[in-house]
Design a protein around this motif. Structure first.
Motif, PDB file in Angstrom:
ATOM      1  N   ARG A 108       0.847  -1.205   0.000  1.00  0.00           N
ATOM      2  CA  ARG A 108       0.000   0.000   0.000  1.00  0.00           C
ATOM      3  C   ARG A 108       0.877   1.247   0.000  1.00  0.00           C
ATOM      4  O   ARG A 108       1.809   1.383   0.793  1.00  0.00           O
ATOM      5  CB  ARG A 108      -0.911  -0.016   1.234  1.00  0.00           C
ATOM      6  N   SER A 109       0.555   2.161  -0.923  1.00  0.00           N
ATOM      7  CA  SER A 109       1.292   3.424  -1.015  1.00  0.00           C
ATOM      8  C   SER A 109       0.312   4.586  -0.952  1.00  0.00           C
ATOM      9  O   SER A 109      -0.858   4.449  -1.300  1.00  0.00           O
ATOM     10  CB  SER A 109       2.090   3.492  -2.317  1.00  0.00           C
ATOM     11  N   ALA A 110       0.808   5.731  -0.514  1.00  0.00           N
ATOM     12  CA  ALA A 110      -0.020   6.937  -0.435  1.00  0.00           C
ATOM     13  C   ALA A 110       0.767   8.098  -1.029  1.00  0.00           C
ATOM     14  O   ALA A 110       1.737   8.571  -0.432  1.00  0.00           O
ATOM     15  CB  ALA A 110      -0.414   7.233   1.012  1.00  0.00           C
ATOM     16  N   GLY A 111       0.373   8.520  -2.232  1.00  0.00           N
ATOM     17  CA  GLY A 111       0.987   9.687  -2.843  1.00  0.00           C
ATOM     18  C   GLY A 111       2.230   9.429  -3.659  1.00  0.00           C
ATOM     19  O   GLY A 111       2.895  10.376  -4.098  1.00  0.00           O
ATOM     20  N   LEU A 112       2.578   8.152  -3.904  1.00  0.00           N
ATOM     21  CA  LEU A 112       3.745   7.858  -4.728  1.00  0.00           C
ATOM     22  C   LEU A 112       3.389   7.935  -6.207  1.00  0.00           C
ATOM     23  O   LEU A 112       2.323   7.480  -6.611  1.00  0.00           O
ATOM     24  CB  LEU A 112       4.294   6.467  -4.415  1.00  0.00           C
ATOM     25  N   ALA A 113       4.308   8.467  -7.009  1.00  0.00           N
ATOM     26  CA  ALA A 113       4.090   8.501  -8.454  1.00  0.00           C
ATOM     27  C   ALA A 113       4.087   7.093  -9.036  1.00  0.00           C
ATOM     28  O   ALA A 113       3.369   6.796  -9.988  1.00  0.00           O
ATOM     29  CB  ALA A 113       5.150   9.353  -9.131  1.00  0.00           C
TER      30      ALA A 113
ATOM     31  N   VAL B 122       6.093 -11.185 -11.223  1.00  0.00           N
ATOM     32  CA  VAL B 122       5.369 -10.601 -10.081  1.00  0.00           C
ATOM     33  C   VAL B 122       4.020 -11.304 -10.025  1.00  0.00           C
ATOM     34  O   VAL B 122       3.262 -11.270 -10.994  1.00  0.00           O
ATOM     35  CB  VAL B 122       5.173  -9.081 -10.239  1.00  0.00           C
ATOM     36  N   GLU B 123       3.716 -11.929  -8.892  1.00  0.00           N
ATOM     37  CA  GLU B 123       2.471 -12.688  -8.829  1.00  0.00           C
ATOM     38  C   GLU B 123       1.901 -12.741  -7.422  1.00  0.00           C
ATOM     39  O   GLU B 123       2.619 -12.719  -6.422  1.00  0.00           O
ATOM     40  CB  GLU B 123       2.674 -14.110  -9.362  1.00  0.00           C
ATOM     41  N   GLY B 124       0.569 -12.763  -7.376  1.00  0.00           N
ATOM     42  CA  GLY B 124      -0.138 -12.999  -6.134  1.00  0.00           C
ATOM     43  C   GLY B 124      -0.062 -11.882  -5.122  1.00  0.00           C
ATOM     44  O   GLY B 124      -0.163 -12.133  -3.912  1.00  0.00           O
ATOM     45  N   ILE B 125       0.082 -10.633  -5.555  1.00  0.00           N
ATOM     46  CA  ILE B 125       0.180  -9.490  -4.639  1.00  0.00           C
ATOM     47  C   ILE B 125      -0.893  -8.464  -5.005  1.00  0.00           C
ATOM     48  O   ILE B 125      -1.199  -8.255  -6.179  1.00  0.00           O
ATOM     49  CB  ILE B 125       1.575  -8.832  -4.726  1.00  0.00           C
ATOM     50  N   ARG B 126      -1.452  -7.817  -3.997  1.00  0.00           N
ATOM     51  CA  ARG B 126      -2.378  -6.706  -4.213  1.00  0.00           C
ATOM     52  C   ARG B 126      -1.617  -5.400  -3.981  1.00  0.00           C
ATOM     53  O   ARG B 126      -1.017  -5.192  -2.916  1.00  0.00           O
ATOM     54  CB  ARG B 126      -3.573  -6.786  -3.269  1.00  0.00           C
ATOM     55  N   PHE B 127      -1.653  -4.511  -4.976  1.00  0.00           N
ATOM     56  CA  PHE B 127      -1.034  -3.196  -4.890  1.00  0.00           C
ATOM     57  C   PHE B 127      -2.136  -2.143  -4.780  1.00  0.00           C
ATOM     58  O   PHE B 127      -3.067  -2.133  -5.596  1.00  0.00           O
ATOM     59  CB  PHE B 127      -0.174  -2.918  -6.124  1.00  0.00           C
ATOM     60  N   GLU B 128      -2.030  -1.268  -3.800  1.00  0.00           N
ATOM     61  CA  GLU B 128      -3.044  -0.240  -3.577  1.00  0.00           C
ATOM     62  C   GLU B 128      -2.404   1.143  -3.541  1.00  0.00           C
ATOM     63  O   GLU B 128      -1.328   1.327  -2.954  1.00  0.00           O
ATOM     64  CB  GLU B 128      -3.774  -0.463  -2.251  1.00  0.00           C
TER      65      GLU B 128
ATOM     66  N   ALA C 132       1.261   5.785 -11.571  1.00  0.00           N
ATOM     67  CA  ALA C 132       1.157   4.418 -12.079  1.00  0.00           C
ATOM     68  C   ALA C 132       1.455   3.461 -10.930  1.00  0.00           C
ATOM     69  O   ALA C 132       2.423   3.661 -10.193  1.00  0.00           O
ATOM     70  CB  ALA C 132       2.125   4.183 -13.225  1.00  0.00           C
ATOM     71  N   LEU C 133       0.633   2.435 -10.796  1.00  0.00           N
ATOM     72  CA  LEU C 133       0.953   1.454  -9.773  1.00  0.00           C
ATOM     73  C   LEU C 133       2.128   0.581 -10.195  1.00  0.00           C
ATOM     74  O   LEU C 133       3.026   0.334  -9.405  1.00  0.00           O
ATOM     75  CB  LEU C 133      -0.284   0.605  -9.436  1.00  0.00           C
TER      76      LEU C 133
ATOM     77  N   VAL D  95      -7.014   1.581  -6.906  1.00  0.00           N
ATOM     78  CA  VAL D  95      -6.984   2.895  -6.285  1.00  0.00           C
ATOM     79  C   VAL D  95      -8.101   2.898  -5.253  1.00  0.00           C
ATOM     80  O   VAL D  95      -9.277   2.720  -5.600  1.00  0.00           O
ATOM     81  CB  VAL D  95      -7.171   4.013  -7.314  1.00  0.00           C
ATOM     82  N   VAL D  96      -7.745   3.085  -3.991  1.00  0.00           N
ATOM     83  CA  VAL D  96      -8.692   2.918  -2.895  1.00  0.00           C
ATOM     84  C   VAL D  96      -8.800   4.223  -2.121  1.00  0.00           C
ATOM     85  O   VAL D  96      -7.852   4.645  -1.448  1.00  0.00           O
ATOM     86  CB  VAL D  96      -8.250   1.779  -1.951  1.00  0.00           C
ATOM     87  N   VAL D  97      -9.941   4.882  -2.220  1.00  0.00           N
ATOM     88  CA  VAL D  97     -10.202   6.102  -1.460  1.00  0.00           C
ATOM     89  C   VAL D  97     -11.640   6.052  -0.953  1.00  0.00           C
ATOM     90  O   VAL D  97     -12.481   5.338  -1.512  1.00  0.00           O
ATOM     91  CB  VAL D  97     -10.002   7.373  -2.322  1.00  0.00           C
TER      92      VAL D  97
END
Length: 333
Positions: free
Chosen positions: A46-51, A68-74, A87-88, A106-108
């Motif tokens: 999980r990141s907040a505000g990263l390009a 890259v497998e089996g991961i959730r990026f937010e 970009a994630l 994108v989670v808000v």
């Protein structure tokens, strides 16, 4: 990042345990033969505000054989310190990369405006496979500035942002589900994806020659437009030119086959081609009658694009099913 950097020159695997991994800097993979994997379901970065959340390769890092497998990026906030959208996942100058069974979102809170992000941003890549990923709440799902062969996008579920469009809330406002551009005359394969809430589902620019778009399902929201019914050839051309098409193909020798497209508003179009020798075969385009709507969606449009010198010469249109009220098959010259 420390675990990735500590791998030997031969490469290796970094496994993320279940749980939320909050990051304050972009994760970078800048050497070859690395696997980044979720050890079990529930591994979240999980990141907040990263390009950029995860970067593979770079302008000065030519690498290969990455998984890259089996991961959730937010992403939970708008990208800061950048003149463009975030970009994630960002891939540049890399070869033989597979991203599989990942989730990108994108989670808000619903009370906030959704920030603009690209899910997968590709630049100067070769032999990339994007397989069975879930992308949610993006302005652009997958974007390729350039690829040099071997791009396959298969079995993904890609959902765009929603907002107010045509005077209606919760409408489709994503721009592109998949947008492919390249300076090299090379084919890509886009198959069996589920694409929702983008103005344009799949766009192939003119150099993606010989590409295949097959088995995709593309849907967008309903809505009423205020267009006047076209009464002349010039008005008809203008009307068709200004629809937003689920599939757009500028490249030559492509095949658009077995796709299913929902046309729930007269703002939408089904398939528009301007490249030569394109085959449009076995697609299903379904529209519904709208009360108080004078116009209908466009179905299949072989367009003469004088600005780009394209005219859909030698197009083959066969075995398609056009269901419900829509402009059928139109060839312009």
């Amino acid at each position: 990042q420390t675990a990735i950097d500590s791998l030997p020159i031969e490469g290796g695997c970094v496994c993320l345990k279940t749980g939320v991994h909050n990051i304050s800097a972009t994760i970078q993979i800048l050497s070859s033969r690395i696997i980044l994997r979720g050890e079990s379901p529930g591994a979240i970065v999980r990141s907040a505000g990263l390009a950029t959340t995860l970067q593979i390769g770079g302008a000065n890092a030519s690498i290969s054989d990455i998984v890259v497998e089996g991961i959730r990026f937010e992403a939970t906030a708008a990208a800061s310190n950048t003149g463009s959208i975030g970009a994630l996942l960002y891939l540049e100058g890399c070869t033989r990369v597979r991203v599989e069974h990942c989730a990108l979102a994108v989670v808000v809170p619903s009370t906030q405006t959704t920030p603009s992000y690209v899910g997968n941003n590709l630049n100067s890549v070769t032999d990339v496979d994007l397989i069975a990923n879930h992308l949610d709440n993006f302005l652009i799902g997958i974007m390729s500035h350039d690829y040099q062969g071997g791009l396959s996008i298969t079995g993904n579920a890609i959902t765009g942002i929603t907002g107010t469009f045509l005077g209606q809330a919760n409408s489709s406002t994503g721009q592109y589900g998949i947008r492919i551009d390249t300076d090299h005359t090379l084919a890509c394969h886009i198959k069996d994806n589920r694409i929702r809430h983008f103005w344009v589902g799949i766009s192939l620019r003119h150099q993606a020659v010989g590409s295949l778009i097959a088995g995709n399902r593309i849907s967008r929201s309903a809505g009423i437009t205020q267009d006047k019914f076209p009464g002349t050839v010039a008005e008809m051309r203008s009307y068709l030119d200004t629809r937003l098409y689920a599939i757009e193909v500028e490249a030559a020798y492509c095949e658009v086959r077995g796709n299913q497209i929902d046309l729930l508003s007269a703002a939408w179009g089904g398939i528009r081609v301007s490249g030569e020798h394109v085959t449009i075969d076995g697609n299903i385009l379904g529209a519904i009658a709208q009360a108080n709507q004078l116009t209908v969606p466009a179905a299949i449009y072989c367009q003469a694009d004088t600005e780009k010198g394209l005219s859909a010469d030698h197009a083959v249109v066969r075995d398609n099913s056009l269901l419900g009220p829509q402009f059928g098959i139109v060839v312009s010259r």
